[in-house]
Design a protein around this motif. Sequence first.
Motif, mmCIF file in Angstrom:
data_model
loop_
_atom_site.group_PDB
_atom_site.id
_atom_site.type_symbol
_atom_site.label_atom_id
_atom_site.label_comp_id
_atom_site.label_asym_id
_atom_site.label_seq_id
_atom_site.Cartn_x
_atom_site.Cartn_y
_atom_site.Cartn_z
ATOM 1 N N PHE A 184 10.808 -1.923 -0.596
ATOM 2 C CA PHE A 184 10.193 -2.366 -1.848
ATOM 3 C C PHE A 184 9.743 -3.819 -1.755
ATOM 4 O O PHE A 184 10.448 -4.669 -1.219
ATOM 5 C CB PHE A 184 11.172 -2.188 -3.006
ATOM 6 N N PHE A 185 8.560 -4.083 -2.290
ATOM 7 C CA PHE A 185 8.045 -5.456 -2.288
ATOM 8 C C PHE A 185 7.637 -5.916 -3.678
ATOM 9 O O PHE A 185 7.246 -7.065 -3.866
ATOM 10 C CB PHE A 185 6.878 -5.609 -1.311
ATOM 11 N N LEU A 186 7.730 -5.021 -4.653
ATOM 12 C CA LEU A 186 7.462 -5.409 -6.034
ATOM 13 C C LEU A 186 8.291 -4.535 -6.966
ATOM 14 O O LEU A 186 8.252 -3.308 -6.867
ATOM 15 C CB LEU A 186 5.979 -5.246 -6.378
ATOM 16 N N ILE A 187 9.045 -5.182 -7.844
ATOM 17 C CA ILE A 187 9.835 -4.460 -8.839
ATOM 18 C C ILE A 187 9.717 -5.208 -10.158
ATOM 19 O O ILE A 187 10.092 -6.384 -10.247
ATOM 20 C CB ILE A 187 11.318 -4.343 -8.440
ATOM 21 N N THR A 188 9.163 -4.545 -11.168
ATOM 22 C CA THR A 188 9.069 -5.125 -12.504
ATOM 23 C C THR A 188 9.653 -4.117 -13.493
ATOM 24 O O THR A 188 10.085 -3.027 -13.104
ATOM 25 C CB THR A 188 7.608 -5.438 -12.894
ATOM 26 N N GLU A 189 9.627 -4.459 -14.765
ATOM 27 C CA GLU A 189 10.121 -3.533 -15.773
ATOM 28 C C GLU A 189 9.214 -2.316 -15.909
ATOM 29 O O GLU A 189 9.652 -1.255 -16.344
ATOM 30 C CB GLU A 189 10.230 -4.231 -17.131
ATOM 31 N N ASP A 190 7.950 -2.460 -15.495
ATOM 32 C CA ASP A 190 6.965 -1.391 -15.693
ATOM 33 C C ASP A 190 6.614 -0.603 -14.442
ATOM 34 O O ASP A 190 6.161 0.536 -14.533
ATOM 35 C CB ASP A 190 5.670 -1.977 -16.267
ATOM 36 N N CYS A 191 6.783 -1.204 -13.276
ATOM 37 C CA CYS A 191 6.386 -0.513 -12.057
ATOM 38 C C CYS A 191 7.163 -1.006 -10.841
ATOM 39 O O CYS A 191 7.746 -2.094 -10.858
ATOM 40 C CB CYS A 191 4.884 -0.664 -11.815
#
Length: 212
Positions: A184-191
């Motif tokens: 994983f290289f991006l984790i936000t509340e939406d995606c």
Amino acid sequence: MIGELSTTVPDYHEILSKVAIAAQKGNRDAEGGTLSRDHRPAAKVVVSALLQAERAAKQQRLVYPLESLLGDWRLYFTAPRNAKLQNGVAQGNGFYIPQIAPAQISFHAKERLEINNQIQFGSLLFKLTGPARYLSKKNLLAFDFTQMQLCLFNRTVYQGKFNSGKSSGNFEEKPISKLPFFAFFLITEDCIAARGRGGGLAIWVKQITENK
């Protein structure tokens, strides 16, 4: 460095946020009408944004806690394994997943971390389940599918063991090199976004359950 938004939001982050918003709105406008495909960022733009996000995560050594991954996520966009940045220019194509056959991935931590991966064709649901482990310093989640379930009209018609070819031996003792994984290289509340062991890129959006 713990992954978080800075004061200045990078362009790639804005683009991927638009992807998540389009997915959560179901590509419908405020009046319930269907939005045109132009409402979503173009596929090449999304591939470029994913590659920029991946590069930024490596350069900034971002670290995302496991808790931020937990939940249900719907597969929304994917790109082949040849997607890469060459001299700063994105190479490779991608596409939005047709929602006629929605696919979902889930991560839950009970007695141990577990991964579920499912796809639905009308009234038919196919789901794989198995153990997972998360290497937070690398934002890498390794897993092994060991159980499968087939449901028809919300009723289980088959449930049993699934042989992934990786299932022999103790999962916790297996080296990462022997297991499938998502980096994983991006984790936000939406995606969330990751590159799989096979080299492909994908973005999943938060699955929101509507209360009726």
